[in-house]
Design an enzyme around this catalytic site. Structure first.
Site, PDB file in Angstrom:
ATOM      1  N   TYR A  88      -2.286  -1.963  10.290  1.00  0.00           N
ATOM      2  CA  TYR A  88      -2.285  -2.017   8.825  1.00  0.00           C
ATOM      3  C   TYR A  88      -1.016  -1.391   8.268  1.00  0.00           C
ATOM      4  O   TYR A  88      -0.349  -1.972   7.398  1.00  0.00           O
ATOM      5  CB  TYR A  88      -3.515  -1.284   8.288  1.00  0.00           C
ATOM      6  N   SER A 143       0.860  -1.192   0.000  1.00  0.00           N
ATOM      7  CA  SER A 143       0.000   0.000   0.000  1.00  0.00           C
ATOM      8  C   SER A 143       0.887   1.229   0.000  1.00  0.00           C
ATOM      9  O   SER A 143       2.043   1.177   0.446  1.00  0.00           O
ATOM     10  CB  SER A 143      -0.881  -0.002   1.254  1.00  0.00           C
TER      11      SER A 143
END
Length: 264
Positions: free
Chosen positions: A154, A142
């Protein structure tokens, strides 16, 4: 010949969103695709649809955090197709808890899926790739892996995937196994569709829009195929310019130096 004729690919998190787009594109590009997910109904429906269209596709229920699940899937894929050439570690979850509010259980669960799942996948497929003469592994990270983000579990998992990518690329280069990471920015999927940050992030993205799962799949296909044969250990950001210049672009727009994006 299609780009992936004769190749066999495993796509985790393949039942919907980015994973689904990748599985569809791989199948249309000639690969036999193992669609792996915990979402059984969606995954089987996709495999059935692709099979009905004349493609080689099967669904395998897979919890990427369970080593024994990986062993079973790899054995079944080898029994089906006899080889494994491509692994896309796409499976992932989000938490949306801050450092002060995230529980240890939630932290560990996210890392188990997003990070340990990728490690277990690499461990599981490397022997088959080595036997096949090489392969390509793509870890879906990401653009959060280049900054801080209000989801520490995350964010840490995606930073760590970049490290895992480079370590694996170094470790398996003599086996002709390439390992790269793809780092999407704002891509609206079933995982984030209702998230409050989508509109602010769109406004800050220099291109002024979200990307699509299909655009990410195009990049993944490039890294899976032979046209990227001299690329390994790299991070590919696909985020409409967000990581490169979001802050400065926003400042330039606010200061009147440049016009806003068409959709801003």
């Amino acid at each position: 010949m299609a780009v992936l004729d004769g190749k066999v690919a495993i796509v985790t998190g393949g039942a919907r969103s980015q994973g689904e787009a990748e599985a569809r594109l791989f199948a249309k590009s000639g690969a036999a695709v193992a669609i792996c997910d915990v979402l059984e109904a969606e995954g089987r429906a996709l495999a059935d649809e692709l099979t009905a269209a004349g493609h080689a596709a099967r669904f395998y229920k897979l919890d990427v955090s369970a080593q024994e699940n990986w062993a079973g899937v790899v054995a079944d894929v080898l029994a089906w197709q006899g080889r494994i050439d491509i692994l896309v570690n796409n499976a992932g979850i989000v938490n949306r808890k801050t450092i002060e509010t995230v529980s240890l259980e939630a932290w560990n669960r996210l890392l188990a899926v997003n990070l340990t799942g990728a490690l277990l996948g690499i461990q599981a497929v490397v022997p088959a790739m080595r036997k096949a003469g090489g392969g390509s592994i793509i870890n879906i990270s990401s653009n959060s892996a280049f900054a801080g983000h209000y989801d520490p579990a995350y964010t840490c998992s995606k930073w760590a995937l970049r490290g895992l990518t480079r370590t694996a690329a170094m470790e398996f280069v003599t086996d002709n196994i390439r390992v790269n990471s793809v780092c999407p920015g704002l891509i609206v999927t079933d995982l984030n569709r209702d998230a409050a940050h989508l509109e602010p992030m769109r406004r800050l993205t220099p291109m002024g829009r979200a990307g699509t799962s299909e655009e990410v799949a195009d990049l993944v296909l490039f890294l899976a195929g032979s046209t990227s044969s001299y690329i390994t250990g790299e991070d590919f950001t696909i985020d409409g310019g967000f990581t490169a210049s979001a802050a400065y672009r926003h400042i330039a727009v606010e200061a009147g130096f440049v016009p806003p994006p068409n959709k801003e």
